[in-house]
Scaffold this motif. Structure first.
Motif, PDB file in Angstrom:
ATOM      1  N   VAL A   1     -12.690   9.101  -6.237  1.00 33.53           N
ATOM      2  CA  VAL A   1     -13.206   7.955  -5.468  1.00 33.53           C
ATOM      3  C   VAL A   1     -13.522   8.432  -4.051  1.00 33.53           C
ATOM      4  CG1 VAL A   1     -12.612   5.716  -4.441  1.00 33.53           C
ATOM      5  CG2 VAL A   1     -11.980   6.192  -6.813  1.00 33.53           C
ATOM      6  N   ALA A   2     -12.589   9.223  -3.496  1.00 38.21           N
ATOM      7  CA  ALA A   2     -12.760   9.739  -2.131  1.00 38.21           C
ATOM      8  C   ALA A   2     -14.044  10.560  -2.038  1.00 38.21           C
ATOM      9  CB  ALA A   2     -11.555  10.599  -1.754  1.00 38.21           C
TER      10      ALA A   2
ATOM     11  N   VAL B   1      -3.350  -0.954  -8.900  1.00 37.16           N
ATOM     12  CA  VAL B   1      -3.873  -0.015  -7.896  1.00 37.16           C
ATOM     13  C   VAL B   1      -2.758   0.587  -7.043  1.00 37.16           C
ATOM     14  CG1 VAL B   1      -5.320   0.176  -5.819  1.00 37.16           C
ATOM     15  CG2 VAL B   1      -6.109  -1.146  -7.785  1.00 37.16           C
TER      16      VAL B   1
ATOM     17  N   SER C   1       0.837  -1.212   0.000  1.00 40.78           N
ATOM     18  CA  SER C   1       0.000   0.000   0.000  1.00 40.78           C
ATOM     19  C   SER C   1       0.870   1.261   0.000  1.00 40.78           C
ATOM     20  CB  SER C   1      -0.892  -0.004   1.240  1.00 40.78           C
ATOM     21  OG  SER C   1      -1.488   1.258   1.391  1.00 40.78           O
TER      22      SER C   1
ATOM     23  N   ALA D   1      -8.773   3.145   5.345  1.00 37.03           N
ATOM     24  CA  ALA D   1      -8.199   2.839   4.034  1.00 37.03           C
ATOM     25  C   ALA D   1      -6.832   2.179   4.178  1.00 37.03           C
ATOM     26  CB  ALA D   1      -8.068   4.126   3.222  1.00 37.03           C
TER      27      ALA D   1
ATOM     28  N   LYS E   1      -8.094   8.914  -7.478  1.00 34.66           N
ATOM     29  CA  LYS E   1      -8.358   8.512  -6.083  1.00 34.66           C
ATOM     30  C   LYS E   1      -9.096   9.627  -5.358  1.00 34.66           C
ATOM     31  CE  LYS E   1      -5.112   4.751  -5.653  1.00 34.66           C
ATOM     32  NZ  LYS E   1      -3.838   4.168  -5.228  1.00 34.66           N
TER      33      LYS E   1
ATOM     34  N   ASN F   1     -12.038  -3.279  -3.528  1.00 33.47           N
ATOM     35  CA  ASN F   1     -10.902  -2.839  -4.299  1.00 33.47           C
ATOM     36  C   ASN F   1     -10.180  -4.059  -4.875  1.00 33.47           C
ATOM     37  OD1 ASN F   1      -8.325  -0.504  -3.196  1.00 33.47           O
ATOM     38  ND2 ASN F   1      -9.341  -0.739  -5.112  1.00 33.47           N
TER      39      ASN F   1
ATOM     40  N   ASN G   1      -8.105   4.679  -9.268  1.00 36.25           N
ATOM     41  CA  ASN G   1      -8.590   3.456  -8.631  1.00 36.25           C
ATOM     42  C   ASN G   1      -9.929   3.078  -9.268  1.00 36.25           C
ATOM     43  OD1 ASN G   1      -8.665   1.314  -6.906  1.00 36.25           O
ATOM     44  ND2 ASN G   1      -8.720   2.516  -5.024  1.00 36.25           N
TER      45      ASN G   1
ATOM     46  N   LYS H   1      -1.838   6.414  -0.890  1.00 39.42           N
ATOM     47  CA  LYS H   1      -2.439   7.502  -1.683  1.00 39.42           C
ATOM     48  C   LYS H   1      -3.963   7.568  -1.540  1.00 39.42           C
ATOM     49  CE  LYS H   1       1.032   8.181  -5.259  1.00 39.42           C
ATOM     50  NZ  LYS H   1       1.350   8.101  -6.689  1.00 39.42           N
ATOM     51  N   MET H   2      -4.611   6.388  -1.450  1.00 35.50           N
ATOM     52  CA  MET H   2      -6.085   6.405  -1.352  1.00 35.50           C
ATOM     53  C   MET H   2      -6.522   7.074  -0.049  1.00 35.50           C
ATOM     54  SD  MET H   2      -8.778   5.551  -3.097  1.00 35.50           S
ATOM     55  CE  MET H   2      -9.808   6.843  -2.459  1.00 35.50           C
TER      56      MET H   2
END
Ligand code: CTP
Length: 401
Positions: free
Chosen positions: A385-386, A357, A214, A276, A382, A349, A363, A217-218
């Motif tokens: 998406v957020a 990703v 990971s 997240a 992202k 995800n 994403n 960033k998300m």
């Protein structure tokens, strides 16, 4: 939920400092983010940077003189001030700080500030000795008391060649503060949102670690979008490669146990907890205080023990959002996690390597809700998406109040 800068009228005042070059970058970024930027340069600023630079970037006339019969400020000096959603002065000299604190209005910037009711953000830049001077500090305090937001200056190399606290804050950070200012009355105003990000790190010995891919960033995009929509945002992060977003309380943690403690504490009175982070489910049962040497065992054996499940155990926030990182049976597994962890929303995800990703700025997710809805989103940034996740959070909070 859209970008906080879209169609916003921003007045960018530029005063005379070597940091004027940063104002051109700021202007360009604001225009790219969708803002209408009106630039005002003081006479001193024009010694450092040409008005044409800003005219070319903002595609608007640049105001340079209070008495120019062609300029809008001379024709209707309050027009700019009245339509402004935000006034930012970057860089702000000690002289301008003094003028604003004293209520002077003898140049187009100070005049606009007096005539506007828009929020005011100042990014000071000057020699460290000047910023520390009692009169400047007094003026800064006065302006803060009157509601101005003062960001920076930061510590670094100054024009004098010395190092000290006098550098204008970096443009990226300043933009974060401007977003927060613009979002103050948005949908999440007055709400507290706790977001986790990054992959937790479990030590095996002083050199070796257990972690995952990971990037964080998300989670950072969610924290920034929450801030931009007015939330009081806490970001609990294990990411190591990203810089702290501005106007957000950032808590750095390394392992799952530390993230667990930080989440329990921060989410006690929160409106939403959004997990997240890619949390390590296991840690080494025994952490070696010394580097494990190659010859110590022919077939080294690493015994693991289970970490707490943070999302399942944290019950302080009104709304709980989880992510399901899956490489197969995406929706089926996401649904199981939604139920077993008592979440309100689960963001499914697909993290198969073919989906690219990890580390990416985009994403592709499906959001499922405990009330039964499924929203399959196309690939997007992202940040977008957020915004979609936060939109759902806002709806749940509304329904519950
Ligand atoms: N999570 C958590 N604490 C853990 C593990 C996961 O809070 N110890 C959270 C993650 O932040 C995410 C959700 O639970 O929001 C699902 O995480 P994921 O890694 O997809 O699933 P796991 O629960 O770890 O299950 P598995 O590894 O079997 O897929």
């Amino acid at each position: 939920m859209k970008s906080p800068f879209e169609n916003k009228n921003i007045v960018l005042g530029v005063t005379g400092s070597i940091a004027c070059y940063k104002a051109a970058d700021l202007c360009s970024k604001l225009v790219q983010l969708g803002a209408n930027v009106d630039v005002i340069l003081t006479e001193a600023a024009q010694k450092f940077i040409n008005p044409l630079t800003f005219k070319s970037i903002a595609h608007r006339p640049v105001i340079t003189n209070l008495y120019d019969p062609e300029s809008e400020i001379a024709m209707a000096h309050v027009a700019l001030a009245q339509r402004a959603d935000l006034v930012v002065i970057a860089p702000t000299t000690a002289n301008m700080i003094g003028k604003l604190a004293s209520g002077l209005a003898d140049d187009p910037i100070s005049l606009t500030v007096i005539a506007t009711s828009a929020p005011l953000v100042l990014a000071p830049a000057m020699d460290a000795n000047m910023f520390e001077a009692a009169i400047v500090q007094e003026n800064v305090l006065k302006l803060k008391k009157r509601g101005a937001t003062i960001v920076g200056p930061i510590t670094g190399r100054l024009a004098s060649g010395l190092t000290g606290t006098g550098r204008m804050i970096e443009v990226k950070e300043l933009i974060g503060h401007l977003s927060a200012e613009l979002g103050k009355n948005s949908q999440l105003a007055g709400r507290k949102i706790v977001v986790t990000a990054g992959g937790t790190i479990e030590s095996i010995d002083p050199v070796r670690i257990l972690t995952n891919r990971s990037s964080g960033k998300m989670g950072y995009a969610i924290a920034e979008a929450a801030r931009d929509n007015g939330a009081n945002t806490v970001l609990i992060t294990a990411a190591t490669q990203l810089s702290d977003p501005s106007a957000i309380e950032v808590i750095h943690v390394e392992n799952t146990e530390d993230m667990y403690k930080a989440v329990i504490k921060a989410s006690k009175n929160a409106d939403a907890l959004i997990m997240a982070a890619a949390v390590s489910d296991y840690k080494a049962r025994l952490k070696s205080p010394h580097k494990i040497k190659k010859g110590s065992s022919n077939s080294p054996y690493l015994e693991l023990e289970t970490n707490p499940d943070i999302l399942a155990e944290a019950n302080g926030a009104k709304v709980k959002v989880g992510f399901a990182a899956e490489t197969e049976d995406l929706l089926k597994n996401a649904r199981i996690k939604l139920d077993s962890k008592g979440a309100d929303l689960l963001v499914a995800n697909d993290v198969s390597s073919s989906n690219g990703v990890f580390g990416s700025d985009t994403n592709k997710v499906t959001i499922i809700g405990s009330c039964g809805f499924i929203e399959d989103l196309p690939r997007m940034s992202k940040y977008s998406v957020a915004q979609n996740i936060l939109h759902r959070v806002v709806e749940i909070l509304k329904n519950r109040s």
